[in-house]
Scaffold this motif. Structure first.
Motif, PDB file in Angstrom:
ATOM      1  N   HIS A   1     -21.775 -19.073 -10.949  1.00 42.66           N
ATOM      2  CA  HIS A   1     -22.386 -20.182 -11.020  1.00 42.66           C
ATOM      3  C   HIS A   1     -22.430 -20.857  -8.957  1.00 42.66           C
ATOM      4  N   ASP A   2     -22.766 -19.889  -8.166  1.00 42.64           N
ATOM      5  CA  ASP A   2     -22.993 -20.153  -7.330  1.00 42.64           C
ATOM      6  C   ASP A   2     -23.832 -19.919  -6.270  1.00 42.64           C
ATOM      7  N   PRO A   3     -25.070 -20.025  -5.820  1.00 41.34           N
ATOM      8  CA  PRO A   3     -26.364 -19.637  -5.748  1.00 41.34           C
ATOM      9  C   PRO A   3     -26.176 -19.171  -4.501  1.00 41.34           C
ATOM     10  N   ARG A   4     -24.977 -18.946  -3.281  1.00 43.86           N
ATOM     11  CA  ARG A   4     -24.769 -18.572  -2.089  1.00 43.86           C
ATOM     12  C   ARG A   4     -23.828 -17.537  -2.270  1.00 43.86           C
ATOM     13  N   PHE A   5     -23.577 -16.937  -3.759  1.00 45.91           N
ATOM     14  CA  PHE A   5     -22.769 -15.618  -3.425  1.00 45.91           C
ATOM     15  C   PHE A   5     -23.004 -14.306  -3.159  1.00 45.91           C
ATOM     16  N   VAL A   6     -23.822 -14.307  -3.638  1.00 46.78           N
ATOM     17  CA  VAL A   6     -24.896 -13.042  -2.834  1.00 46.78           C
ATOM     18  C   VAL A   6     -24.596 -12.647  -1.516  1.00 46.78           C
ATOM     19  N   LEU A   7     -25.399 -13.960  -0.639  1.00 46.19           N
ATOM     20  CA  LEU A   7     -25.046 -14.394   0.901  1.00 46.19           C
ATOM     21  C   LEU A   7     -23.915 -14.047   1.342  1.00 46.19           C
ATOM     22  N   ASP A   8     -22.778 -14.398   0.382  1.00 46.11           N
ATOM     23  CA  ASP A   8     -21.290 -14.992   1.044  1.00 46.11           C
ATOM     24  C   ASP A   8     -20.611 -13.494   1.237  1.00 46.11           C
ATOM     25  N   LEU A   9     -20.922 -12.424  -0.037  1.00 48.22           N
ATOM     26  CA  LEU A   9     -20.665 -11.291  -0.461  1.00 48.22           C
ATOM     27  C   LEU A   9     -21.541 -10.741   1.532  1.00 48.22           C
ATOM     28  N   ARG A  10     -22.711 -10.422   1.475  1.00 50.00           N
ATOM     29  CA  ARG A  10     -23.457 -10.006   2.542  1.00 50.00           C
ATOM     30  C   ARG A  10     -22.600 -10.060   3.726  1.00 50.00           C
ATOM     31  N   MET A  11     -21.940 -11.470   3.855  1.00 52.53           N
ATOM     32  CA  MET A  11     -21.594 -11.862   5.016  1.00 52.53           C
ATOM     33  C   MET A  11     -20.381 -11.264   5.348  1.00 52.53           C
ATOM     34  N   GLY A  12     -20.108 -10.881   4.067  1.00 50.82           N
ATOM     35  CA  GLY A  12     -18.452 -10.104   4.560  1.00 50.82           C
ATOM     36  C   GLY A  12     -17.463 -10.882   3.542  1.00 50.82           C
ATOM     37  N   ARG A  13     -17.719 -11.557   2.472  1.00 52.46           N
ATOM     38  CA  ARG A  13     -17.010 -12.805   1.952  1.00 52.46           C
ATOM     39  C   ARG A  13     -16.112 -11.335   0.856  1.00 52.46           C
TER      40      ARG A  13
ATOM     41  N   MET B   1     -17.062  -1.163  -4.729  1.00 49.40           N
ATOM     42  CA  MET B   1     -16.888  -2.227  -4.137  1.00 49.40           C
ATOM     43  C   MET B   1     -18.167  -3.085  -4.234  1.00 49.40           C
ATOM     44  N   LEU B   2     -17.622  -3.966  -4.711  1.00 47.58           N
ATOM     45  CA  LEU B   2     -18.484  -5.569  -5.281  1.00 47.58           C
ATOM     46  C   LEU B   2     -19.549  -5.574  -4.823  1.00 47.58           C
ATOM     47  N   LEU B   3     -20.021  -5.485  -3.490  1.00 43.25           N
ATOM     48  CA  LEU B   3     -21.341  -5.599  -2.992  1.00 43.25           C
ATOM     49  C   LEU B   3     -22.169  -4.496  -3.246  1.00 43.25           C
ATOM     50  N   ARG B   4     -21.445  -3.507  -2.986  1.00 41.16           N
ATOM     51  CA  ARG B   4     -22.661  -2.425  -3.415  1.00 41.16           C
ATOM     52  C   ARG B   4     -23.178  -2.462  -4.840  1.00 41.16           C
ATOM     53  N   LYS B   5     -22.532  -2.565  -5.742  1.00 40.59           N
ATOM     54  CA  LYS B   5     -22.816  -2.367  -7.473  1.00 40.59           C
ATOM     55  C   LYS B   5     -23.830  -3.629  -7.652  1.00 40.59           C
ATOM     56  N   VAL B   6     -23.416  -5.107  -7.084  1.00 46.36           N
ATOM     57  CA  VAL B   6     -24.708  -6.108  -6.625  1.00 46.36           C
ATOM     58  C   VAL B   6     -26.036  -5.697  -6.809  1.00 46.36           C
ATOM     59  N   GLU B   7     -26.304  -4.978  -5.549  1.00 39.05           N
ATOM     60  CA  GLU B   7     -26.838  -4.881  -4.642  1.00 39.05           C
ATOM     61  C   GLU B   7     -28.082  -3.743  -5.451  1.00 39.05           C
TER      62      GLU B   7
ATOM     63  N   PRO C   1     -14.272 -11.743  -2.867  1.00 42.30           N
ATOM     64  CA  PRO C   1     -14.134 -12.567  -3.485  1.00 42.30           C
ATOM     65  C   PRO C   1     -12.844 -12.015  -4.473  1.00 42.30           C
ATOM     66  N   ARG C   2     -11.962 -13.225  -4.879  1.00 41.00           N
ATOM     67  CA  ARG C   2     -10.282 -12.911  -5.701  1.00 41.00           C
ATOM     68  C   ARG C   2     -10.589 -12.042  -6.504  1.00 41.00           C
ATOM     69  N   ASP C   3      -9.673 -11.591  -7.364  1.00 40.63           N
ATOM     70  CA  ASP C   3      -9.902 -10.381  -7.923  1.00 40.63           C
ATOM     71  C   ASP C   3     -10.237 -11.043  -9.285  1.00 40.63           C
ATOM     72  N   ALA C   4     -10.014 -12.196  -9.859  1.00 44.23           N
ATOM     73  CA  ALA C   4     -10.737 -12.422 -11.298  1.00 44.23           C
ATOM     74  C   ALA C   4     -11.633 -12.858 -10.791  1.00 44.23           C
ATOM     75  N   THR C   5     -12.422 -13.326  -9.671  1.00 50.09           N
ATOM     76  CA  THR C   5     -13.615 -13.185  -9.211  1.00 50.09           C
ATOM     77  C   THR C   5     -15.088 -12.502  -9.583  1.00 50.09           C
ATOM     78  N   GLU C   6     -14.125 -11.032  -8.772  1.00 49.11           N
ATOM     79  CA  GLU C   6     -15.099  -9.362  -9.090  1.00 49.11           C
ATOM     80  C   GLU C   6     -14.860  -9.564 -10.591  1.00 49.11           C
ATOM     81  N   GLN C   7     -13.471  -9.339 -11.162  1.00 49.62           N
ATOM     82  CA  GLN C   7     -13.611  -8.932 -13.020  1.00 49.62           C
ATOM     83  C   GLN C   7     -14.713  -9.225 -13.359  1.00 49.62           C
ATOM     84  N   ARG C   8     -15.255 -10.886 -12.883  1.00 53.95           N
ATOM     85  CA  ARG C   8     -15.867 -11.984 -13.802  1.00 53.95           C
ATOM     86  C   ARG C   8     -17.357 -11.515 -13.636  1.00 53.95           C
ATOM     87  N   THR C   9     -17.817 -10.978 -12.538  1.00 54.05           N
ATOM     88  CA  THR C   9     -19.087 -10.653 -12.004  1.00 54.05           C
ATOM     89  C   THR C   9     -19.151  -9.178 -13.023  1.00 54.05           C
ATOM     90  N   LEU C  10     -18.333  -8.900 -11.887  1.00 56.24           N
ATOM     91  CA  LEU C  10     -18.576  -7.001 -13.038  1.00 56.24           C
ATOM     92  C   LEU C  10     -18.964  -6.872 -14.343  1.00 56.24           C
TER      93      LEU C  10
END
Length: 77
Positions: free
Chosen positions: A26-38, A1-7, A40-49
């Motif tokens: 490149h989105d200051p609300r990215f983590v906040l949105d993840l915390r609210m249930g967003r 789960m991406l949010l757990r790894k980000v936290e 992300p697309r697979d490509a965004t998740e892979q790029r973040t990891l």
């Protein structure tokens, strides 16, 4: 789960969520949105990891002061 790894990353590097979002997605609300249930697309998740892996492998990232706001710039260390 991406949010757990980000936290875990945020805690390990004492990094604010908005700074992580700006640098990694490149989105200051990215983590906040993840915390609210967003979901992300697979490509965004892979790029973040991949960004987190590269950040942790870069020896210069450990030398930067934690309170230094980089604004997307790289500083010579």
């Amino acid at each position: 789960m991406l949010l757990r790894k980000v936290e875990q990353f945020l805690a390990r590097h004492d990094m604010p969520a908005t700074k992580f979002g700006r640098l990694a997605a490149h989105d200051p609300r990215f983590v906040l949105d993840l915390r609210m249930g967003r979901i992300p697309r697979d490509a965004t998740e892979q790029r973040t990891l991949r960004w987190m892996d590269e950040y942790e492998c870069d020896p210069r990232s450990a030398l930067l002061p934690r309170d230094l706001e980089t604004k997307g710039f790289c500083y010579a260390v």
